[in-house]
Scaffold this motif. Structure first.
Motif, PDB file in Angstrom:
ATOM      1  N   GLN A 155       0.882  -1.153  -0.012  1.00 26.73           N
ATOM      2  CA  GLN A 155       0.135   0.040  -0.016  1.00 26.73           C
ATOM      3  C   GLN A 155       0.778   1.214  -0.116  1.00 26.73           C
TER       4      GLN A 155
ATOM      5  N   ILE B 239       2.497   1.703  -3.431  1.00 23.71           N
ATOM      6  CA  ILE B 239       1.392   2.453  -4.447  1.00 23.71           C
ATOM      7  C   ILE B 239       1.072   3.701  -4.287  1.00 23.71           C
ATOM      8  N   SER B 240       1.140   4.290  -2.725  1.00 23.46           N
ATOM      9  CA  SER B 240       0.516   5.595  -2.478  1.00 23.46           C
ATOM     10  C   SER B 240       1.574   6.558  -2.845  1.00 23.46           C
TER      11      SER B 240
ATOM     12  N   LYS C 113       1.526   7.077  -6.684  1.00 27.72           N
ATOM     13  CA  LYS C 113       0.287   7.854  -6.987  1.00 27.72           C
ATOM     14  C   LYS C 113       0.790   9.359  -6.675  1.00 27.72           C
TER      15      LYS C 113
ATOM     16  N   LYS D 150       1.415  12.360  -9.379  1.00 28.63           N
ATOM     17  CA  LYS D 150       0.169  13.413  -9.239  1.00 28.63           C
ATOM     18  C   LYS D 150      -0.990  12.664  -9.943  1.00 28.63           C
ATOM     19  N   SER D 151      -1.216  11.433  -9.878  1.00 25.93           N
ATOM     20  CA  SER D 151      -2.365  10.949 -10.482  1.00 25.93           C
ATOM     21  C   SER D 151      -2.778   9.430  -9.762  1.00 25.93           C
ATOM     22  N   ASN D 152      -3.962   9.027  -9.956  1.00 26.15           N
ATOM     23  CA  ASN D 152      -4.478   7.747  -9.531  1.00 26.15           C
ATOM     24  C   ASN D 152      -4.169   6.829 -10.582  1.00 26.15           C
ATOM     25  N   VAL D 153      -3.664   6.893 -11.616  1.00 29.37           N
ATOM     26  CA  VAL D 153      -3.464   6.162 -12.797  1.00 29.37           C
ATOM     27  C   VAL D 153      -1.946   5.783 -12.740  1.00 29.37           C
ATOM     28  N   VAL D 154      -1.621   4.601 -12.565  1.00 32.68           N
ATOM     29  CA  VAL D 154      -0.168   4.183 -12.230  1.00 32.68           C
ATOM     30  C   VAL D 154       0.182   3.120 -13.356  1.00 32.68           C
TER      31      VAL D 154
END
Length: 194
Positions: A92, A95-96, A99, A103-107
Motif C-alpha cells: 500500500q 502504491i501511494s 500516486k 500526481k495521479s491515481n493512474v499508475v
C-alpha cells in the motif's frame, strides 16, 4: 391550432437547450485547456514485453510458458510471499508513493514493484496477451484477482486418440509462483477468497 401550439412549444424547448449547451463550460480540465489527457508512459512494461517475447514466447510447451511467465511476474512484483507474511508485505505504501510522485491515481503497471493479487494478475494478463497465451483475468472481492487458463490434459497411456476434456486452472502468482491449481479445488478456493 393544437398542432401549431405543440410545434411552437417544441421549437422553444429546442432553442432553450441549444442556449444551455452554449453557456455550459467545457469540462476538459483545470484552466479550461483543450489538451487531451494521455496516460503516463510505461517504459518498464515495454521492457517486460521484450524480455518475455525473447525468453518465453519461443517455448513450445504451453504449460511451461505459463509457469515461467508466472515466475517472471512474481519476480517483478516483489517475489514470492509466504502466506503468513502477506500482512507484512507493504504494497500500500509503495502504491501511494507512486500516486504521489505521478500526481495521479493512474499508475503504469510496469512501475509497480510491490504488488499483490490484483496487480500481479493484471500484469500476467497483459503479458500473456502480448505473447499469445490464452488466459482470463477474474476479479474477486477485497482486492483479489486471479488468472484462469485452460489446458488440455495429457493423453492417457494405452489409449490412442482418447483425450479428456480441457480443464481450467488458476495460476498462482503469490505463494508458489508458477503453480497451477485446478479450478474449484480447495487450494484454488483458498487462493481466490479470504
Amino acid at each position: 391550432m393544437g398542432d401549431a401550439f405543440f410545434k411552437g412549444k417544441k421549437e422553444e424547448e429546442k432553442v432553450k437547450e441549444e442556449e444551455e449547451v452554449a453557456v455550459a463550460p467545457k469540462l476538459t480540465g483545470e484552466g479550461n485547456t483543450d489538451k487531451e489527457w494521455c496516460p503516463p508512459s510505461d517504459p518498464d512494461f515495454c521492457v517486460y514485453v521484450c524480455e518475455v517475447t525473447k525468453s518465453i514466447l519461443p517455448i513450445t510447451n504451453i504449460r511451461e510458458q505459463i509457469e515461467l511467465l508466472a515466475k517472471y511476474v512474481a519476480e517483478k512484483m516483489g517475489g514470492k510471499i509466504p502466506k503468513e507474511k502477506l500482512q507484512d508485505f507493504s504494497w500500500q505504501l509503495h502504491i501511494s508513493e507512486l500516486k504521489f510522485q505521478l500526481k495521479s491515481n493512474v499508475v503504469p503497471i510496469g512501475q509497480i514493484k510491490k504488488g499483490i493479487f490484483c496487480h500481479r494478475a493484471l500484469l500476467f494478463k497483459a503479458l500473456a496477451d502480448k505473447i499469445g497465451i490464452g488466459c482470463s483475468l477474474v476479479r474477486g472481492e477485497y482486492g483479489r484477482a486471479w488468472n484462469e487458463v485452460q489446458l488440455m490434459n495429457e493423453p492417457q497411456k494405452g489409449l490412442t486418440g482418447a483425450f479428456s476434456p480441457p480443464e481450467f486452472y488458476i495460476v498462482d502468482l503469490m505463494f508458489h509462483p508458477g503453480a497451477l491449481m485446478k479450478l474449484r479445488s480447495q487450494e484454488a478456493d483458498l487462493y481466490r477468497f479470504l
